[in-house]
Scaffold this active site. Structure first.
Site, PDB file in Angstrom:
ATOM      1  N   SER A  63     -20.255  -2.494  13.174  1.00  0.00           N
ATOM      2  CA  SER A  63     -21.534  -1.977  12.662  1.00  0.00           C
ATOM      3  C   SER A  63     -22.335  -3.095  12.002  1.00  0.00           C
ATOM      4  O   SER A  63     -21.796  -4.160  11.664  1.00  0.00           O
ATOM      5  CB  SER A  63     -21.268  -0.871  11.641  1.00  0.00           C
ATOM      6  OG  SER A  63     -20.740  -1.432  10.448  1.00  0.00           O
ATOM      7  N   GLY A 116      -7.616  -1.159   8.982  1.00  0.00           N
ATOM      8  CA  GLY A 116      -7.201  -1.872   7.768  1.00  0.00           C
ATOM      9  C   GLY A 116      -6.043  -1.161   7.076  1.00  0.00           C
ATOM     10  O   GLY A 116      -5.050  -1.787   6.686  1.00  0.00           O
ATOM     11  N   ILE A 133     -20.497   9.799   9.041  1.00  0.00           N
ATOM     12  CA  ILE A 133     -21.090   9.368  10.312  1.00  0.00           C
ATOM     13  C   ILE A 133     -21.369   7.865  10.301  1.00  0.00           C
ATOM     14  O   ILE A 133     -21.480   7.232  11.352  1.00  0.00           O
ATOM     15  CB  ILE A 133     -22.378  10.187  10.612  1.00  0.00           C
ATOM     16  CG1 ILE A 133     -22.030  11.683  10.730  1.00  0.00           C
ATOM     17  CG2 ILE A 133     -23.074   9.732  11.882  1.00  0.00           C
ATOM     18  CD1 ILE A 133     -20.969  12.029  11.754  1.00  0.00           C
ATOM     19  N   HIS A 181      -6.666  -4.489  13.445  1.00  0.00           N
ATOM     20  CA  HIS A 181      -7.683  -4.584  14.509  1.00  0.00           C
ATOM     21  C   HIS A 181      -7.018  -4.938  15.834  1.00  0.00           C
ATOM     22  O   HIS A 181      -7.365  -4.377  16.874  1.00  0.00           O
ATOM     23  CB  HIS A 181      -8.731  -5.635  14.146  1.00  0.00           C
ATOM     24  CG  HIS A 181      -9.499  -5.331  12.885  1.00  0.00           C
ATOM     25  ND1 HIS A 181     -10.033  -4.087  12.630  1.00  0.00           N
ATOM     26  CD2 HIS A 181      -9.810  -6.095  11.806  1.00  0.00           C
ATOM     27  CE1 HIS A 181     -10.648  -4.102  11.451  1.00  0.00           C
ATOM     28  NE2 HIS A 181     -10.518  -5.317  10.924  1.00  0.00           N
ATOM     29  N   LEU A 194     -16.094   5.248  34.788  1.00  0.00           N
ATOM     30  CA  LEU A 194     -16.491   5.386  33.380  1.00  0.00           C
ATOM     31  C   LEU A 194     -17.459   4.291  32.933  1.00  0.00           C
ATOM     32  O   LEU A 194     -17.251   3.113  33.249  1.00  0.00           O
ATOM     33  CB  LEU A 194     -15.218   5.310  32.508  1.00  0.00           C
ATOM     34  CG  LEU A 194     -15.421   5.286  31.004  1.00  0.00           C
ATOM     35  CD1 LEU A 194     -15.808   6.667  30.490  1.00  0.00           C
ATOM     36  CD2 LEU A 194     -14.150   4.815  30.291  1.00  0.00           C
ATOM     37  N   TRP A 197      -3.953   0.920   8.426  1.00  0.00           N
ATOM     38  CA  TRP A 197      -2.773   0.856   9.298  1.00  0.00           C
ATOM     39  C   TRP A 197      -2.029  -0.465   9.057  1.00  0.00           C
ATOM     40  O   TRP A 197      -0.796  -0.478   8.932  1.00  0.00           O
ATOM     41  CB  TRP A 197      -3.223   0.958  10.763  1.00  0.00           C
ATOM     42  CG  TRP A 197      -2.115   1.117  11.757  1.00  0.00           C
ATOM     43  CD1 TRP A 197      -1.600   2.290  12.223  1.00  0.00           C
ATOM     44  CD2 TRP A 197      -1.393   0.056  12.427  1.00  0.00           C
ATOM     45  NE1 TRP A 197      -0.597   2.035  13.137  1.00  0.00           N
ATOM     46  CE2 TRP A 197      -0.450   0.674  13.276  1.00  0.00           C
ATOM     47  CE3 TRP A 197      -1.447  -1.338  12.394  1.00  0.00           C
ATOM     48  CZ2 TRP A 197       0.421  -0.048  14.089  1.00  0.00           C
ATOM     49  CZ3 TRP A 197      -0.577  -2.064  13.195  1.00  0.00           C
ATOM     50  CH2 TRP A 197       0.344  -1.414  14.020  1.00  0.00           C
ATOM     51  N   ARG A 239      -5.271  -7.390   7.465  1.00  0.00           N
ATOM     52  CA  ARG A 239      -6.166  -6.426   8.132  1.00  0.00           C
ATOM     53  C   ARG A 239      -6.332  -6.686   9.630  1.00  0.00           C
ATOM     54  O   ARG A 239      -6.398  -5.768  10.435  1.00  0.00           O
ATOM     55  CB  ARG A 239      -7.536  -6.443   7.446  1.00  0.00           C
ATOM     56  CG  ARG A 239      -7.510  -5.911   6.028  1.00  0.00           C
ATOM     57  CD  ARG A 239      -8.899  -5.992   5.408  1.00  0.00           C
ATOM     58  NE  ARG A 239      -9.875  -5.238   6.197  1.00  0.00           N
ATOM     59  CZ  ARG A 239     -10.033  -3.922   6.098  1.00  0.00           C
ATOM     60  NH1 ARG A 239      -9.319  -3.221   5.258  1.00  0.00           N
ATOM     61  NH2 ARG A 239     -10.926  -3.301   6.837  1.00  0.00           N
ATOM     62  N   TRP A 289     -21.049  -6.775   8.977  1.00  0.00           N
ATOM     63  CA  TRP A 289     -21.335  -8.204   8.735  1.00  0.00           C
ATOM     64  C   TRP A 289     -21.078  -8.577   7.280  1.00  0.00           C
ATOM     65  O   TRP A 289     -20.889  -9.739   6.959  1.00  0.00           O
ATOM     66  CB  TRP A 289     -22.799  -8.536   9.084  1.00  0.00           C
ATOM     67  CG  TRP A 289     -23.121  -8.521  10.556  1.00  0.00           C
ATOM     68  CD1 TRP A 289     -23.996  -7.684  11.182  1.00  0.00           C
ATOM     69  CD2 TRP A 289     -22.607  -9.389  11.578  1.00  0.00           C
ATOM     70  NE1 TRP A 289     -24.051  -7.962  12.530  1.00  0.00           N
ATOM     71  CE2 TRP A 289     -23.216  -9.017  12.803  1.00  0.00           C
ATOM     72  CE3 TRP A 289     -21.697 -10.456  11.589  1.00  0.00           C
ATOM     73  CZ2 TRP A 289     -22.938  -9.653  14.022  1.00  0.00           C
ATOM     74  CZ3 TRP A 289     -21.422 -11.089  12.803  1.00  0.00           C
ATOM     75  CH2 TRP A 289     -22.029 -10.693  13.988  1.00  0.00           C
ATOM     76  N   ASP A 293     -11.646   4.293  13.203  1.00  0.00           N
ATOM     77  CA  ASP A 293     -11.492   3.929  11.792  1.00  0.00           C
ATOM     78  C   ASP A 293     -10.018   3.933  11.385  1.00  0.00           C
ATOM     79  O   ASP A 293      -9.212   4.693  11.927  1.00  0.00           O
ATOM     80  CB  ASP A 293     -12.287   4.934  10.928  1.00  0.00           C
ATOM     81  CG  ASP A 293     -12.486   4.425   9.508  1.00  0.00           C
ATOM     82  OD1 ASP A 293     -12.241   3.226   9.257  1.00  0.00           O
ATOM     83  OD2 ASP A 293     -12.880   5.225   8.641  1.00  0.00           O
ATOM     84  N   GLY A 294      -9.683   3.081  10.434  1.00  0.00           N
ATOM     85  CA  GLY A 294      -8.344   3.089   9.852  1.00  0.00           C
ATOM     86  C   GLY A 294      -7.496   1.877  10.213  1.00  0.00           C
ATOM     87  O   GLY A 294      -6.303   1.843   9.893  1.00  0.00           O
TER      88      GLY A 294
HETATM   89  C1  FPP Z   1     -12.623   0.195  11.460  1.00  0.00           C
HETATM   90  O1  FPP Z   1     -11.413   0.119  10.732  1.00  0.00           O
HETATM   91  C2  FPP Z   1     -12.575  -0.664  12.646  1.00  0.00           C
HETATM   92  C3  FPP Z   1     -13.405  -1.716  12.886  1.00  0.00           C
HETATM   93  C4  FPP Z   1     -14.487  -2.112  11.967  1.00  0.00           C
HETATM   94  C5  FPP Z   1     -13.268  -2.568  14.073  1.00  0.00           C
HETATM   95  C6  FPP Z   1     -12.907  -1.885  15.358  1.00  0.00           C
HETATM   96  C7  FPP Z   1     -12.406  -2.902  16.304  1.00  0.00           C
HETATM   97  C8  FPP Z   1     -11.366  -2.741  17.158  1.00  0.00           C
HETATM   98  C9  FPP Z   1     -10.658  -1.467  17.347  1.00  0.00           C
HETATM   99  C10 FPP Z   1     -10.865  -3.874  17.952  1.00  0.00           C
HETATM  100  C11 FPP Z   1     -11.716  -4.440  19.025  1.00  0.00           C
HETATM  101  C12 FPP Z   1     -12.514  -3.491  19.813  1.00  0.00           C
HETATM  102  C13 FPP Z   1     -12.723  -3.555  21.152  1.00  0.00           C
HETATM  103  C14 FPP Z   1     -13.743  -2.659  21.728  1.00  0.00           C
HETATM  104  C15 FPP Z   1     -11.970  -4.431  22.047  1.00  0.00           C
HETATM  105  P1  FPP Z   1     -11.435  -0.432   9.230  1.00  0.00           P
HETATM  106  O2  FPP Z   1     -11.190  -1.893   9.278  1.00  0.00           O
HETATM  107  O3  FPP Z   1     -12.704  -0.029   8.571  1.00  0.00           O
HETATM  108  O4  FPP Z   1     -10.211   0.328   8.614  1.00  0.00           O
HETATM  109  P2  FPP Z   1     -10.019   0.767   7.085  1.00  0.00           P
HETATM  110  O5  FPP Z   1     -11.065   1.808   6.811  1.00  0.00           O
HETATM  111  O6  FPP Z   1      -8.629   1.338   7.086  1.00  0.00           O
HETATM  112  O7  FPP Z   1     -10.164  -0.459   6.247  1.00  0.00           O
END
Ligand code: FPP
Length: 248
Positions: free
Chosen positions: A67, A25, A197, A39, A133, A27, A35, A71, A22-23
């Site tokens: 998740s 966006g 969670i 990612h 792994l 970052w 955003r 969507w 998480d984080g």
């Molecule tokens: C949550 O941060 C992150 C996601 C919804 C996407 C996670 C995807 C990746 C790390 C990239 C691709 C993954 C793989 C496995 C190659 P957020 O967007 O909710 O952040 P925020 O809470 O700061 O808005």
């Protein structure tokens, strides 16, 4: 930083670690960027953590990559994330092969765009015989969906007479989940200072230890993973028993 890894007790290594990444966006926002930039940089963290998990001898690593609720994000972000997934699978597959990583996926994969699904299936197949792994990507995943699907299958089998209600217990139920055959995670990590969670592995985390860090996911590296494992190794896991009983 290698020293943190060397201090880990190999006898007390978790078999399965799950991570809520998480984080991204926030970052990106911190860096004055869109955003998707967060990612994209999150992929660096994924690479480092997968490598670290392999080095630490972790058997299963589940990453919450997308998740069911994701969507609902703006279409442009969803599309960009799907594109990033395809590129990541393409770009990382050689490295995953080199590192002897196996790949699997949990979630409502039928909802994934065909292009992503095909790339994913190809990569899973390519890495199928690896013995290191097991990297599990949770994609279009939500725990309530997973549990509901399991209930539907169990009810159908009961109606067909293949299953008697008396046979249903938590072991049997677990076999109907996407994670069948995979031990429950001993450690769950969530980045970005959020304490939720978010519909992730609700059944499987009944006795999981939680580790929260303020680091935003794109800044997370394998050294942070080792630190989380070191913290986990200091915990006393009582599973409802007393400390005294554990030392008997
Ligand atoms: C949550 O941060 C992150 C996601 C919804 C996407 C996670 C995807 C990746 C790390 C990239 C691709 C993954 C793989 C496995 C190659 P957020 O967007 O909710 O952040 P925020 O809470 O700061 O808005």
């Amino acid at each position: 930083m290698d020293s943190i890894k060397n201090k880990l007790d190999i006898q007390k290594m978790p078999e399965h670690i799950a991570i809520i990444m998480d984080g991204n966006g926030r970052w990106a926002e911190k860096h004055g960027k869109a955003r998707i930039f967060g990612h994209e940089n999150g992929v660096e963290a994924v690479r480092s953590v997968v490598e670290g998990a392999g080095e630490a001898g972790i058997k299963h690593l589940t990453l919450y990559a997308f998740s069911t609720e994701n969507w609902e994000r703006p279409k442009s972000e969803v599309d960009a994330l799907m594109e990033l997934l395809v590129h990541s699978i393409e770009n990382e597959s050689e490295l995953l092969m080199e590192k002897n990583v196996r790949l699997s996926a949990i979630g409502n994969l039928a909802k994934m765009p065909l292009g992503v699904k095909e790339k994913l299936d190809g990569c899973i197949e390519m890495l199928r015989k690896n013995t290191g792994l097991n990297l599990i990507l949770a994609l279009s995943y939500s725990s309530k969906w997973e549990i509901t699907e399991a209930v539907k299958r169990i009810v159908n089998e009961a109606l067909e007479g293949k299953l008697q209600p008396e046979m249903i217990n938590d072991t049997l139920f677990g076999q109907y989940l996407n994670t069948a055959g995979i031990p429950d995670p001993e450690l769950l990590i969530r980045t970005s200072g959020e304490y939720r969670i978010s519909n992730f592995l609700l059944w499987q985390i009944a006795y999981t230890e939680f580790y929260f860090t303020d680091k935003l996911w794109p800044d997370f590296r394998k050294e942070d993973l080792f630190e989380a494992i070191a913290d986990f190794q200091c915990r006393e896991r009582r599973f409802g028993k007393t400390s005294e009983q554990l030392s008997m």
